[in-house]
Design an enzyme around this catalytic site. Structure first.
Site, PDB file in Angstrom:
ATOM      1  N   HIS A   1       0.827  -1.221   0.000  1.00 54.98           N
ATOM      2  CA  HIS A   1       0.000   0.000   0.000  1.00 54.98           C
ATOM      3  C   HIS A   1       0.852   1.258   0.000  1.00 54.98           C
ATOM      4  O   HIS A   1       1.881   1.351   0.670  1.00 54.98           O
ATOM      5  CB  HIS A   1      -0.994   0.003   1.158  1.00 54.98           C
ATOM      6  CG  HIS A   1      -0.424   0.121   2.532  1.00 54.98           C
ATOM      7  ND1 HIS A   1      -0.190   1.333   3.148  1.00 54.98           N
ATOM      8  CD2 HIS A   1      -0.051  -0.811   3.440  1.00 54.98           C
ATOM      9  CE1 HIS A   1       0.281   1.145   4.361  1.00 54.98           C
ATOM     10  NE2 HIS A   1       0.394  -0.151   4.566  1.00 54.98           N
TER      11      HIS A   1
ATOM     12  N   ASP B   1       6.326   2.019   6.536  1.00 60.86           N
ATOM     13  CA  ASP B   1       5.059   1.311   6.401  1.00 60.86           C
ATOM     14  C   ASP B   1       4.150   2.181   5.529  1.00 60.86           C
ATOM     15  O   ASP B   1       3.623   3.180   5.995  1.00 60.86           O
ATOM     16  CB  ASP B   1       4.455   1.092   7.788  1.00 60.86           C
ATOM     17  CG  ASP B   1       3.008   0.606   7.771  1.00 60.86           C
ATOM     18  OD1 ASP B   1       2.564   0.104   6.727  1.00 60.86           O
ATOM     19  OD2 ASP B   1       2.333   0.749   8.806  1.00 60.86           O
TER      20      ASP B   1
ATOM     21  N   GLU C   1      -5.192   1.373   2.712  1.00 61.14           N
ATOM     22  CA  GLU C   1      -4.940   0.335   3.704  1.00 61.14           C
ATOM     23  C   GLU C   1      -4.955   0.875   5.121  1.00 61.14           C
ATOM     24  O   GLU C   1      -5.477   0.236   6.044  1.00 61.14           O
ATOM     25  CB  GLU C   1      -3.600  -0.343   3.409  1.00 61.14           C
ATOM     26  CG  GLU C   1      -3.371  -1.648   4.193  1.00 61.14           C
ATOM     27  CD  GLU C   1      -2.799  -1.436   5.592  1.00 61.14           C
ATOM     28  OE1 GLU C   1      -2.849  -2.382   6.397  1.00 61.14           O
ATOM     29  OE2 GLU C   1      -2.309  -0.322   5.883  1.00 61.14           O
TER      30      GLU C   1
ATOM     31  N   HIS D   1       4.633   2.862  13.058  1.00 60.73           N
ATOM     32  CA  HIS D   1       3.679   3.983  13.161  1.00 60.73           C
ATOM     33  C   HIS D   1       4.232   5.122  14.018  1.00 60.73           C
ATOM     34  O   HIS D   1       3.471   5.921  14.566  1.00 60.73           O
ATOM     35  CB  HIS D   1       2.324   3.520  13.682  1.00 60.73           C
ATOM     36  CG  HIS D   1       1.479   2.879  12.623  1.00 60.73           C
ATOM     37  ND1 HIS D   1       0.114   2.782  12.710  1.00 60.73           N
ATOM     38  CD2 HIS D   1       1.821   2.303  11.432  1.00 60.73           C
ATOM     39  CE1 HIS D   1      -0.356   2.170  11.631  1.00 60.73           C
ATOM     40  NE2 HIS D   1       0.672   1.867  10.840  1.00 60.73           N
TER      41      HIS D   1
END
Length: 379
Positions: free
Chosen positions: A70, A187, A221, A322
């Site tokens: 993603h 990410d 996502e 994150h």
């Protein structure tokens, strides 16, 4: 196995990280990736909202495979224009306001962009003394300071700022000589870069695949929908590339491939997952297994959207996911190598091409009564 071009991998990762793409504000990154895929020689198409499907043509379309990562990232949305001219934010995706504090960012309005900084409500020790260390943590305890004449609601409105405007945080990317890469949004832009590096390696080596390979880049996502509506009818198996977590209590590592055995939704497909493990072993790709309790990926959204496909998850270990993340180049090279090996591997569960069929050719799992047969079919 084709050789992975590490310099290309790092270069394309840096280029992806330079393009802001919080969920809901992804048009620019879609254009960049489509251009790169076209340059690599793949057939490229995009959905209405911008999910990308790139076709690596195989010997046949029936029983094709999807490999998914993603492009969208975390971010924030303007919730309220405050009386002091600062902006209250709500997060895009799930992440802590603590990770946003003192971070530089870009505010996207209908009329242009502004630079700014996300600050705690009590940011100055000269004013608030020790209160700066005991104030609460959360999105209600931070605010965006715009670098413009914005001291009250009216002046902010005059700039063209509105509730619902998107905010993208600076990645702060560093690529070190020892292979470590530190940045926000690894990410999953690192997964996307690994996929592009695999495509380049396959094209350079002229790899032939037994079935079509659909390389898919999703754009939602981080907000849950991901690959829920992008798989074509011929796809029977889907491998997601995403981040693993190297935190205490996890078995992920910053090197090699971390293969997800299960996430919060449940276990991944037994046979596809074991095939990926076998490919790692056969190709000397370092790997480990892990289970993620507070995590879901494009695979979960695809199955949740009604896709009857086998799913698996391969990850690169991320420290501080994150937040301000760190990975190692070795993991991205390992991911790319495994993608190449999987794409070229033979089809062994031929029954999967049928939506419904009898048990002829159906798979077998080991039981405590007897070992699996030596000719157990794999994907």
């Amino acid at each position: 196995m084709p050789t992975i071009d590490s310099e290309y991998l790092k270069d394309v990762l840096r280029r992806l990280l330079e393009v802001p793409s919080p969920s809901g504000y992804t048009d620019a990154i879609v254009r960049v990736v489509c251009k790169e895929l076209d340059r690599l020689g793949l057939e490229v198409s995009a959905t209405r909202r911008g999910a990308i499907l790139a076709l690596y043509k195989g010997a046949k379309s029936e029983g094709s495979r999807a490999i998914v990562a993603h492009l969208d990232t975390l971010g924030a949305t303007v919730k309220r224009i405050k009386d002091n001219g600062r902006l209250e934010l709500v997060p895009i995706g799930t992440w802590s306001a603590r990770a946003a504090e003192t971070t530089r960012c870009t505010l996207f309005t209908d009329e242009g962009t502004f630079r700014g900084t996300v600050l705690p409500l009590k940011a100055s020790g000269h004013t608030f003394n020790q209160e700066i260390d005991v104030q609460g943590v959360g999105w209600k305890h931070v605010e965006l300071r715009i670098d413009a004449d914005a001291s009250d609601r009216a002046s902010v409105a005059a700039l063209g700022v509105n509730v619902g405007d998107s905010v993208a945080f600076d990645p702060g990317t560093e690529m070190l000589d020892n292979g470590y890469i530190v940045s926000r949004y690894l990410d999953d832009k690192a997964g996307c870069a690994s996929m592009l590096a695999a495509i380049k390696a396959m094209k350079d080596a002229g790899v032939k695949t037994p079935v079509d390979i659909h390389f898919i880049f999703t754009i939602t996502e981080e907000v849950g929908s991901g690959a829920s509506a992008v798989l074509l009818e011929d796809v029977v198996a889907m491998v997601s590339i995403d981040n693993g977590t190297t935190a205490q209590g996890q078995n992920s590592a910053e090197t090699g491939v971390t293969i997800g055995m299960a996430d919060e939704v449940g276990p991944f497909d037994y046979h596809l997952t074991r095939k990926l493990i076998r490919l790692c072993e056969e190709n000397d790709i370092p790997h480990q297994r892990d289970v993620f309790r507070y995590y879901r990926s494009d695979s979960a959204s695809a199955v949740g959207g009604g896709a009857d496909v086998r799913t698996a998850l391969i990850t690169f270990g991320v420290d501080a996911s994150h937040s301000y993340e760190r990975i190692h180049l070795n993991a991205l090279e390992s991911i790319a190598g495994l993608v190449c090996a999987y794409a070229a591997s033979p089809v062994e569960i031929r029954r999967d091409t049928e939506e419904l069929a009898d048990l002829k050719g159906f798979t077998t799992q080991p039981t405590d009564r007897a070992p699996a047969s030596s000719d157990e079919p794999e994907i």
